[in-house]
Every structure is written in C-alpha cells, then in structure tokens.
Design a protein around this motif. Structure first.
Motif, PDB file in Angstrom:
ATOM      1  N   GLN A 295       0.834  -1.210   0.000  1.00 49.07           N
ATOM      2  CA  GLN A 295       0.000   0.000   0.000  1.00 49.07           C
ATOM      3  C   GLN A 295       0.870   1.262   0.000  1.00 49.07           C
ATOM      4  OE1 GLN A 295      -2.410  -1.173   3.418  1.00 49.07           O
ATOM      5  NE2 GLN A 295      -3.935  -2.150   2.093  1.00 49.07           N
ATOM      6  N   LYS A 297       3.800   1.764   1.192  1.00 53.78           N
ATOM      7  CA  LYS A 297       4.738   1.980   2.315  1.00 53.78           C
ATOM      8  C   LYS A 297       5.790   0.878   2.363  1.00 53.78           C
ATOM      9  CE  LYS A 297       1.872   4.365   5.676  1.00 53.78           C
ATOM     10  NZ  LYS A 297       0.623   3.823   6.130  1.00 53.78           N
ATOM     11  N   LEU A 448      -4.577  -8.887   1.181  1.00 55.42           N
ATOM     12  CA  LEU A 448      -4.536  -7.419   1.276  1.00 55.42           C
ATOM     13  C   LEU A 448      -4.851  -6.808  -0.092  1.00 55.42           C
ATOM     14  CD1 LEU A 448      -1.389  -6.757   3.501  1.00 55.42           C
ATOM     15  CD2 LEU A 448      -3.713  -5.963   3.967  1.00 55.42           C
ATOM     16  N   TYR A 449      -4.230  -7.366  -1.134  1.00 54.69           N
ATOM     17  CA  TYR A 449      -4.463  -6.811  -2.469  1.00 54.69           C
ATOM     18  C   TYR A 449      -5.934  -6.947  -2.872  1.00 54.69           C
ATOM     19  CZ  TYR A 449      -4.150  -5.700  -7.355  1.00 54.69           C
ATOM     20  OH  TYR A 449      -4.358  -5.115  -8.578  1.00 54.69           O
ATOM     21  N   TYR A 453      -8.466  -8.162   3.653  1.00 54.79           N
ATOM     22  CA  TYR A 453      -8.038  -7.487   4.891  1.00 54.79           C
ATOM     23  C   TYR A 453      -7.798  -6.031   4.521  1.00 54.79           C
ATOM     24  CZ  TYR A 453      -6.554 -12.356   5.394  1.00 54.79           C
ATOM     25  OH  TYR A 453      -6.487 -13.713   5.367  1.00 54.79           O
ATOM     26  N   GLU A 454      -8.161  -5.139   5.438  1.00 55.65           N
ATOM     27  CA  GLU A 454      -8.047  -3.715   5.112  1.00 55.65           C
ATOM     28  C   GLU A 454      -6.581  -3.264   5.118  1.00 55.65           C
ATOM     29  OE1 GLU A 454      -9.749   0.392   6.866  1.00 55.65           O
ATOM     30  OE2 GLU A 454     -10.800  -1.445   7.413  1.00 55.65           O
ATOM     31  N   ASN A 455      -5.854  -3.697   6.136  1.00 55.83           N
ATOM     32  CA  ASN A 455      -4.466  -3.254   6.289  1.00 55.83           C
ATOM     33  C   ASN A 455      -3.735  -4.257   7.200  1.00 55.83           C
ATOM     34  OD1 ASN A 455      -5.473  -2.707   8.836  1.00 55.83           O
ATOM     35  ND2 ASN A 455      -5.867  -0.568   8.331  1.00 55.83           N
ATOM     36  N   THR A 456      -2.440  -3.997   7.474  1.00 59.08           N
ATOM     37  CA  THR A 456      -1.668  -4.971   8.256  1.00 59.08           C
ATOM     38  C   THR A 456      -2.210  -5.103   9.689  1.00 59.08           C
ATOM     39  OG1 THR A 456      -0.058  -3.233   8.684  1.00 59.08           O
ATOM     40  CG2 THR A 456       0.512  -4.824   6.982  1.00 59.08           C
ATOM     41  N   GLU A 457      -2.778  -4.035  10.229  1.00 59.36           N
ATOM     42  CA  GLU A 457      -3.329  -4.115  11.607  1.00 59.36           C
ATOM     43  C   GLU A 457      -4.401  -5.202  11.694  1.00 59.36           C
ATOM     44  OE1 GLU A 457      -3.183  -0.385  10.455  1.00 59.36           O
ATOM     45  OE2 GLU A 457      -1.175  -1.075  10.943  1.00 59.36           O
TER      46      GLU A 457
END
Ligand SMILES: Nc1ncnc2c1ncn2[C@@H]1O[C@H](COP(=O)(O)OP(=O)(O)O)[C@@H](O)[C@H]1O
Ligand SMILES: O=P(O)(O)OC[C@H](O)CO
Length: 497
Positions: A295, A297, A448-449, A453-457
């Motif tokens: 994303q 980062k 993730l892609y 899942y929205e993000n790593t959290e």
C-alpha cells in the motif's frame, strides 16, 4: 471454517515445493508438498533443474486445489513465495531456461566477487543495495551464466532472454509468458537493486555486466502479477501477493512493528528484524534489506543469513546416512548430556553472517572412539543455535537486543531444537500455531491486495502462539558451550585448503 475467498499460497523452497490453500481466518484447508533433486556438479556448486522447480510446483498446486475444491473451497487469489537469490535465465520465446538454476548456496563466483572487492567496489555495492559483495546474491550468478552459455550475452543484449529469481520464473510460467515481474523483496537480493531509490541501478548492472533488457519489472508485494492460466489450474486465478520466503515468513509472523524479529529454520536460517521505514546500516556484517512494500509503504529489515541449518540434518540423512529421517534427531539429541564435547561447524557452503567467508568448509571437532550418530546429530542441531547466537550478538552490537524470538520453518517442529535455542540465546522462543508462516505471509499479501483485509493491523494476532520455550540453562554452562563453539569456528576459519 471460512471456505469463501481462499488463497492458494505457493512456497517454492530450496528442497521442496509446497502449495497450501488458506481460508481468510488463516486455517490451512489443503496442502501438498514435493521434494526435488539437488545437483552438486562441482565443489561449492549447487544447482536445480528449472523444470523440476516448475513441474513440482505445478503438481502441488493442482493437488492442493483439487483437495480444497473437494472440500468446497473457492480460491480467489494466488500468492508466490520462493527461495531467494537463486538465479534462472530463460529464453523469452520458448520459456526454457538456458542453464540450470544456480542456487543461493552456490559459491562458484567467489573469485569473481573477490576480484570486485579487491578493485574497491564493496562500499558502492553496500551503500546502494544494503548487501555485501558476495556470491550468495544473484548478480554474479547471472554474469556467470552469460559468460558460460554460448551466445547468451548477445541474446541478453538483444532482449531475447529473461532473468528472474524463482518467483519471477514461476509467474512467467503460470501466466504463459505474459508477465515478467518480481517483487521488491526479491529484487533487493540481487546486488543490482538500489533499495533507497527503489529501482534497478545502472551502475551496478554495468559493474556485474548484466544487460538491462534481462531484468524484470519490480512491483510491490501486494500487487497485480497477472492471472495464472486456466489451462494449468482449471480456472484463471489472479496472482497478487509475492515476497521472498524470509520476508514472507516475517510477514506471516506479523513482524510489522519496528523491533519485531523472526528466525526461520529451513535449509538455512534467516533472522529478520523489522527496522520500519529506515534502512539501518549494520557495523557487524548484517544485511540491510527490504522487509516488504505494501500500500505504498516500505519497511526495511536487518538480516542475518546462515547458509546451513536444516541442510546439516539433510546431510546426516542423505550425505553420510546416519539417520533415516530428520525427526530421529530429536531422540538422538536427547540421549546425550550437555558435555558430550563434539562440535560441528557446518560451513558446507562457506560461512554466512557474521563471518562471510565463502571459502570456509565444514569441520567436526572433538571426535573420540565413543562418537556415535547421536553425537553428530546433536552437534548438527546445536550448530544451528550457536549460529543464531552469533547473529543475535551481531545485532546486539548494532544496538538491538530482542527479548523474544519468533521461530518457524521445518526444523522448529523439533522441540529439542527450540529448547536448546532458548537455552543458548537466553531469550524466550515462541513457536506459532501455524508453522507454515512463509506461505501464510503471501496468503496475507494476496488477501490485502484483494481487499479481504483492510491493512496490516487487521492481520495482527491472527497467528496465535502455540508454545513458548524459556531457558533453564545456567549462565556458566551457556558460556562454556559458547566458548567451545567460538574456538571451533576460529579453527574452521583458520583452515584453508
Ligand atoms: N524434526 C526435525 N528435526 C530437525 N530438522 C528437521 C526436522 N524436520 C525437518 N527438518 C529439516 O528442516 C528442513 C526443511 O524445512 P523447510 O522449512 O521445509 O525447508 P526449505 O523451505 O528450505 O525447503 C530440512 O532441511 C530438514 O532436514
Ligand atoms: O529455502 P529456504 O527456506 O531455506 O530459504 C532460502 C533463502 O531464501 C535463501 O536466501
């Protein structure tokens, strides 16, 4: 069990190819594995037949998909993770490799690297790539292939050939030659990629004589890598998560925060410490590498690389035939006490971090008439813990002292290994419930892609701890054992053929 939105994770390792289907709640729905032959054509050389890599991968994918589908699973994405640095060069028209894959352990280019070091290029390579100038990485292997396969250099310059690490080769094959790409973690292991500017480095390509038309497009770890063909897997599936196996394992262990650390015990052993968005320089011969980019980062890592961990156990089984099965080492090790006095320094492929001596070769110390297969098995297992201790010391000298080590990989199924690790390191060792963290890491990346899942959290805490090992060894005994190891390594480094 959630059977919707499952991910097929391909884990193409040094000794075997595996495929696993994961549900979104991280459970393994199906799994298949196939070992393939290793080739040692010369002293210090290690090769794989790229067709073995491909056929074993395709077979396990088909098996895992069939098993998952029979259970009602719907696979919506593919993740690819791989043995890193291993170098394949293939013909873009036919898709056939022009030479065997030169494996990361291969030392044939030691003299080429030494010549570049002596010409003063170490700092240039280090500052751009975060790596040492060593035969471990891909660049000198590519150059070797171009120098030894007739006509290859000209064809490479004409754009007729493609280079890839194993991820790239598999993606090419899976997409029927439509995509020539790699991810940033694999690119960061080539000695050709500038990890600060995040691009292939023209100066390094010139230094290692690697023509630019050979190189794949570099993408983020959760990204669009095209679709695997329906003719191969029964339906067209997007490939959308890619990372080198050690970075994937760190992702699967949810090492997202700076300071989090994991150690994977497969063929080799690799300790990765997340350093956040800062590429930290090591004063102690550790590598600076890309942990992941997701994303937009980027996270960097400090890495300690040990070339022989489980490979020493494999040598006991396949090389000197003193065990029949890797699991036997656990009971053999338990049958001896701490002061058995035998040390094995498994420098079969030179020594990696923190020594970096490609010319070193393995040695056994302390043999007596009473030495048995139990001693050699135990010394092989112990060497893995001692080498990890060397790495953590190097990290401590760089200012980082973890108090917990997250472990995974084939060897940590062995409880004796985990207990000896905690004893020697004197920190907690945590083994997760899902030990297939490498495959899980790229399943997460694909998820993730795809927006599962929205993000790593959203991933943190998905893979719970199964067992925590804590040290019961006295400081005196630990020091005595480590002192013996230090002497054994010094003697090994001092021996030149
Ligand atoms: N119970 C065990 N005890 C010790 N070593 C083991 C055990 N099980 C597997 N191994 C070793 O672990 C390695 C396999 O781990 P794996 O993570 O599959 O490796 P890779 O991905 O490098 O192919 C082999 O080298 C094998 O010898
Ligand atoms: O095949 P593994 O799991 O030992 O991993 C190999 C590493 O990626 C080499 O750098």
């Amino acid at each position: 069990m959630n059977l919707e939105n499952c991910i097929l994770a391909i884990d193409q390792g040094t000794t075997s190819s595996r495929a696993m289907v994961f549900g979104t709640d991280s459970q393994i729905i199906a799994m298949a594995q196939q070992e393939f032959p290793q080739h040692y054509p010369n002293d210090g050389w290690v090769e794989h037949d790229p067709e073995d890599i491909w056929q074993s991968t395709l077979t396990v994918c088909q098996q895992a998909l069939a098993e998952a589908e029979a259970k009602g699973a719907r696979v919506v994405g593919i993740g690819v993770t791989n043995q890193r640095e291993t170098t394949v060069v293939w013909d873009r028209k036919t898709g056939k490799a022009i030479y065997n894959a030169i494996v990361w352990q291969d030392r044939r280019t030691a003299n080429d690297c030494l010549a570049l070091q002596q010409a003063g290029h170490s700092q240039q390579v280090r500052s751009k790539t975060g790596l040492l100038l060593d035969p471990y990485f891909s660049a000198s292997k590519i150059n070797w292939i171009l120098n030894h396969v007739e006509g290859a250099r000209q064809r490479a310059q004409n754009g007729d050939l493609a280079f890839g690490t194993v991820d790239s080769f598999l993606i090419w094959r899976l997409t029927g030659g439509a995509v020539h790409a790699t991810d940033i973690t694999n690119a960061s292991r080539t000695n050709l990629y500038n990890i600060h500017q995040q691009q292939w480095d023209p100066e390094l390509c010139e230094l290692f004589e690697v023509p630019a038309p050979l190189l794949p497009l570099v993408k983020e770890c959760a990204d669009d890598y095209g679709h695997a063909l329906a003719s191969l897997l029964g339906k067209s599936i997007p490939i959308c998560g890619v990372a080198g196996d050690q970075q994937a394992a760190a992702f699967g262990q949810c090492c997202f925060d700076p300071g989090s650390i994991k150690s994977t015990y497969g063929t080799g052993c690799f300790v990765l410490l997340n350093t956040g968005d800062k590429a930290v320089d090591s004063a102690n011969q550790l590598l600076t590498t890309v942990a992941y980019k997701v994303q937009g980062k980027i996270h960097y890592a400090l890495e300690g690389s040990i070339f022989v961990a489980g490979a020493a156990v494999q040598w006991l089984r396949d090389g000197i035939h003193i065990i029949e099965d890797a699991t036997q080492t656990e009971s053999l090790a338990t049958s001896l006490d701490y002061e058995h006095g035998v040390y094995l320094v498994p420098a079969f492929a030179g020594l990696g971090a923190p020594y970096w001596d490609p010319e070193a070769r393995g040695a056994i110390f302390g043999l007596t008439r009473g030495t048995t297969n139990a001693h050699l098995s135990r010394a092989a297992l112990e060497s893995v813990a001692y080498q990890t201790s060397d790495l953590l010391k190097a990290m401590a000298d760089d200012g980082v002292t973890p108090n917990v080590l997250n472990v995974d990989g084939g060897m940590v199924a062995n409880n004796w290994v985990c207990q000896f690790l905690t004893d020697v390191l004197d920190i907690k060792v945590q083994r997760p419930q899902i030990m297939e963290t490498t495959a899980l890491g790229v399943a997460y990346l694909s998820g993730l892609y795809l927006g599962l899942y929205e993000n790593t959290e959203a991933l943190t805490n998905k893979n719970k701890i199964d067992t925590t090992f804590e040290s019961t060894m006295s400081a005196d005994l630990r020091n005595k054992l480590l002192c013996g190891w230090k002497t054994a390594v010094e003697c090994t480094l001092g021996f030149k053929r």
